[in-house]
Design a protein around this motif. Structure first.
Motif, mmCIF file in Angstrom:
data_model
loop_
_atom_site.group_PDB
_atom_site.id
_atom_site.type_symbol
_atom_site.label_atom_id
_atom_site.label_comp_id
_atom_site.label_asym_id
_atom_site.label_seq_id
_atom_site.Cartn_x
_atom_site.Cartn_y
_atom_site.Cartn_z
ATOM 1 N N PRO A 90 0.812 -1.227 0.000
ATOM 2 C CA PRO A 90 0.000 0.000 0.000
ATOM 3 C C PRO A 90 0.841 1.271 0.000
ATOM 4 N N ASP A 91 2.014 1.213 0.631
ATOM 5 C CA ASP A 91 2.895 2.389 0.653
ATOM 6 C C ASP A 91 3.342 2.761 -0.760
ATOM 7 N N ALA A 125 0.185 4.001 -2.803
ATOM 8 C CA ALA A 125 -0.279 5.332 -2.390
ATOM 9 C C ALA A 125 0.654 6.418 -2.921
ATOM 10 N N ARG A 126 1.951 6.198 -2.836
ATOM 11 C CA ARG A 126 2.916 7.196 -3.334
ATOM 12 C C ARG A 126 2.805 7.368 -4.841
ATOM 13 N N ARG A 166 -0.645 9.090 -5.796
ATOM 14 C CA ARG A 166 -0.656 10.514 -5.448
ATOM 15 C C ARG A 166 0.237 11.320 -6.381
ATOM 16 N N LEU A 209 -6.966 7.597 -4.548
ATOM 17 C CA LEU A 209 -6.695 6.240 -4.051
ATOM 18 C C LEU A 209 -7.936 5.364 -4.082
ATOM 19 N N ASP A 251 -7.563 11.375 3.765
ATOM 20 C CA ASP A 251 -6.413 10.595 3.301
ATOM 21 C C ASP A 251 -6.251 9.303 4.100
ATOM 22 N N ASP A 299 -8.867 6.883 2.807
ATOM 23 C CA ASP A 299 -8.523 6.441 1.453
ATOM 24 C C ASP A 299 -7.416 5.384 1.475
ATOM 25 N N GLU A 300 -6.445 5.578 2.347
ATOM 26 C CA GLU A 300 -5.363 4.582 2.468
ATOM 27 C C GLU A 300 -5.922 3.247 2.955
ATOM 28 N N TYR A 301 -6.884 3.326 3.863
ATOM 29 C CA TYR A 301 -7.497 2.098 4.376
ATOM 30 C C TYR A 301 -8.322 1.404 3.293
ATOM 31 N N LYS A 343 -6.100 -0.537 1.042
ATOM 32 C CA LYS A 343 -5.673 -1.820 1.612
ATOM 33 C C LYS A 343 -6.760 -2.883 1.450
#
Length: 849
Positions: A210-211, A214-215, A218, A224, A334, A337-339, A342
């Motif tokens: 996910p890291d 996400a990078r 973005r 996301l 944010d 969205d990250e969750y 995942k």
């Protein structure tokens, strides 16, 4: 970078190594004092041409002349223990310095590729490719990880302590290491193997994937929560489904592993949603987040399937997202969205399991099915039939007998295993297990046998939600692969199945058995040519072909520098996805920490995308270059075949190398060889103990044999300049030679030079050594280098230090082997000594088996 390595790794190891003198071993100070003396004696002794026996016996005479043989052997065991822990310390120091010795923000990273694409006006093309591209890293159950789980945990903590320069913690952890056993008392079960790999899923891949996504999203201005390619980075999983030669994998194991994978991802998601909910305390949002949290909790702990799929959970999360935007100014959006990303990526399955079995097992199963349902005469007619008639016979079956009606218990289990696929798909989703891989696949019949078994079991009246994946391994099978696939693409039944699966066909190509069968150059070249032929054939029938590489880790099994390998594939090889197996030390070394996992995944992703965006002459072979490699592959293949047919080849592996001890290391559930017979047959040898045995002997035959012969013969034919130019112009050939350099750099023939005087094995050893020296010299000539790995100082220095650390183990192992060969009989103590040295030697090499 080499100066940084010297400071951050080499010097640190020297400093922290002194802490070992306080470790809680018996007579630790004596062991720590004697080890440098032995190490120096080994180095000097081999330079002077002494044998391992002479080196060890002279060491005993100088240091322990009045001691009994039992006391001398006890010291050797203590020295082995000491070196094992030195290897752990070095691993931890190297891992702690990862960001400093690797350019984690430079070439090969996604940031660098995106910046380049933007400046070249290729941003939209990059985004388009990202929407269809995929990297699938498959963690295998192959046993090359010699560290037990508790030792891996100490290594993780030790790395953290070293990063923080926490001397007190380092000292405590080294003491813990001294008291912790490095050997499993019993073989792990397939389920236990799966649990071990789930640690990497939970603590590494769950963070790294996910890291990266996400990078990247973005940086490309892609929301996301809208990302529609969750397969861009994904993990495959073989433990629990890989039955090839492993009778301990049952349908019950498959279901239990699937449950464990779901439990692990739900734990991760539950832990994270509690953190997210602490921020999302707004009106209208909090009740939805609470609903999601409680739903995951009940699904995980109470057995109540509140959420049956990721879509049901996402529906709740997206409602909360809409309210945050409409009523709360997008605050903490944010985090949500990250969750959501995942949940999208890992679903409720975490990693996709594969089922795998050997084609010969399916053939035997069908024979019993025919005999049970139609009688012995029908079976005899089937056996005498042509392939076309056999296919017709099998495809005409409307139902299968019940497992209980079969006499063979293994065949009963095979049918139960196929039935277990529906359990996994119902509980974890179709992505949880959607492929069946056929090892030793040699015909269209083999593929259709598996298709029909699964169709009649899982979907007798509907579409089969399962991909049938042939694995072509030997040189002959690779050459026949395009013709076999054409036969399938034109078969009405299989063509209809392919259409229902989105017109995609995954094909696995195996490096391990290819190298074992045809030698280093021929195996690698045969795989590339097979990919080109399969790409042409698939495009002809409008099928999207995906290649799955059984690379493993070491160069001899297709490993080495993967990034260069994938960057070197031109547009004549389909490039929709990169799929590759990872195993053993390669998992812990390259993907064992979030920072190294992120770096290596990005390198792999970037290599695949760059190959699409920036095709160059470096990664497209001309017909002349292909003809040149073809010629070299033929020479190399012939040399390897002659070597393999030497009368001492199998006896040497069986009687001299530690091959037979691999089964006693208790590192994996899988038996040493496929057959149950007593005798050692070359075709039944598994690739890992085969490659690993050469690595233990520091001979590394599968990683270079025939390379020197090929270059030498090309020189005699007046084509050396063409080979040099090929090295300069072709990234594929440079990668091939570079990976072979790794095998050569990890070889040490002086340790086994005593065998040249052996009456039985002398000529055989001389043959190996001659090709080693020739390959060593000729690769340097072609590359224009003065030393091996001159273009990769970090790898070169790492290998040098690692080989220096384990030199006493190599010497002790060869001392034990030489003693038994000279005595002409087995010795229990010496056998145990050989077994104990194996762990440190293979752990130090990191990708040796």
């Amino acid at each position: 970078m080499s100066n940084t390595y010297q400071t951050e790794v080499a010097k640190r190891f020297t400093i922290y190594n002194s802490l070992f003198l306080d470790l809680p071993f018996d007579d630790i100070y004596r062991t720590g004092t004697l080890l440098p003396i032995l190490s120096s004696a080994c180095h000097k002794g081999f330079e002077e041409g002494k044998t391992p026996k002479e080196i060890i016996n002279q060491f005993f005479e100088g240091m322990m002349s009045s001691h009994s043989m039992k006391e001398k052997h006890n010291l050797l065991f203590q020295l082995v223990q000491y070196v094992e822990r030195q290897v752990v310390l070095f691993d931890s120091i190297e891992d702690a310095a990862f960001e400093k010795i690797n350019d984690v923000k430079g070439q090969g990273t996604m940031n660098a590729l995106i910046s380049r694409a933007e400046s070249d006006k290729k941003k939209e093309e990059l985004i388009e490719k990202l929407r269809t591209f995929s990297i699938r890293l498959t963690l295998t159950a192959h046993p090359t990880q010699f560290y037990p789980g508790n030792v891996l945990a100490i290594i993780t903590d030790l790395e953290t302590a070293i990063r923080n320069n926490d001397l007190g913690s380092i000292d405590s952890l080294l003491r813990q290491l001294g008291k912790t056993a490095f050997i499993n008392r019993e073989k792990p079960s397939p389920y236990e193997e799966a649990v071990s790999l789930c640690w990497f899923l939970e603590h590494v891949f769950y963070k790294s994937i996910p890291d990266i996504l996400a990078r990247v999203l973005r940086k490309l201005d892609i929301p996301l929560h809208e990302w529609d390619n969750p397969d861009l980075l994904k993990v495959g999983f073989w433990p629990g489904g890989d039955r090839d030669g492993n009778p301990f994998v049952t349908h019950q194991i498959t279901m239990s592993v699937a449950d464990k994978l779901q439990e692990t991802i739900l734990k991760c998601l539950y832990r994270d949603i509690r953190k997210v909910r602490r921020r999302l305390t707004f009106t209208g949002v909090e009740p939805l987040m609470l609903e999601a949290e409680k739903g995951i909790y009940k699904t995980l702990f109470s057995g109540e399937k509140v959420f049956k799929s990721k879509e049901e959970l996402l529906e709740v999360l997206l409602k909360a997202r809409d309210i945050i935007i409409e009523k709360h100014d997008g605050l903490f959006l944010d985090l949500l969205d990250e969750y959501i990303l995942k949940v999208n990526v890992f679903g409720f399955y975490f990693a996709s399991m594969d089922m795998r079995q050997d084609s010969r097992k399916h053939e035997a199963l069908w024979e019993e099915i025919i005999e049970v349902t139609e009688g012995k005469d029908a079976l005899a007619a089937y056996k005498d039939a042509t392939e076309k008639e056999k296919i017709e016979k099998i495809l005409n079956f409307k139902t299968l007998p019940s497992p209980q009606s079969l006499k063979d218990e293994f065949h009963q289990e095979m049918l139960e295993s196929i039935a277990s696929i529906s359990y996994v798909q119902d509980n974890n989703g179709t992505e949880g297990l959607h492929r069946y891989i056929i090892s030793n696949c040699q015909s269209a019949l083999h593929i259709l046998q598996v298709y029909q078994l699964n169709k009649l079991t899982l979907a007798p009246k509907g579409n089969l939600k399962l991909d049938i994946v042939p694995l072509f391994e030997t040189i002959d099978d690779l050459a026949a692969a395009p013709g076999i696939m054409e036969q399938l693409y034109t078969d009405p039944v299989y063509a209809k199945h392919l259409k229902s699966r989105g017109g995609k066909q995954t094909i696995m190509l195996g490096f391990s058995d290819g190298t074992k069968d045809g030698g280093y150059i021929r195996a690698n070249w045969s795989i590339l040519r097979a990919k080109e032929g399969l790409t042409l054939m698939s495009r002809k029938y409008d099928v999207s072909v995906i290649f799955f590489d059984g690379r493993g880790g070491p160069p001899a099994r297709g490993g080495g520098n993967m990034h260069n390998f994938y960057a070197s594939l031109g547009d004549q090889v389909e490039n929709e996805e990169i799929q590759v197996t990872i195993q053993g030390q390669t998992i812990s070394a390259n993907y064992g920490k979030p920072v190294s996992c992120t770096y290596n995944l990005e390198q792999l992703l970037s290599a695949g995308l760059e190959n699409h965006l920036y095709p160059t002459v470096d990664n497209r072979l001309t017909e002349d270059q292909k003809a040149l490699i073809d010629e070299m592959a033929d020479i190399s293949y012939q040399a390897y075949k002659e070597f393999k047919s030497h009368p001492q080849f199998v006896p040497y592996l069986e009687k001299v190398t530690p091959l037979k001890f691999f089964g006693k290391t208790n590192i994996g559930s899988r038996p040493l060889k496929r057959s149950k017979g007593e005798g050692m047959k070359f075709e039944d040898l598994r690739a890992i103990p085969f490659v690993g045995s050469w690595a233990q002997m520091k001979q590394n035959i599968p990683g270079f044999y025939g390379v020197g012969k090929a270059i030498d013969e090309m020189e005699k034919r007046g084509k050396k300049d063409q080979v040099v130019k090929l090295y300069q112009d072709s990234l594929f050939f440079r990668s091939l030679m570079g990976n072979s350099m790794q095998s050569l750099a990890k070889s040490f023939y002086p340790a086994t030079a005593y065998l040249k005087d052996d009456k039985t094995y002398g000529d055989f050893w001389a043959l190996m050594h001659e090709e080693y020296q020739r390959s060593f010299d000729k690769i340097l000539e072609v590359s224009g280098m003065s030393t091996l790995l001159e273009d990769n100082e970090v790898s070169k220095k790492s290998i040098e230090i690692r080989e220096k650390i384990v030199l006493p183990l190599i010497t002790i192992q060869q001392f034990a082997i030489q003693e038994m060969l000279d005595a002409g009989k087995e010795n229990t103590i010496l056998q145990k000594l050989i077994l104990r040295t194996m762990f440190g030697i293979i752990n130090a090499a990191r990708n040796a088996a």
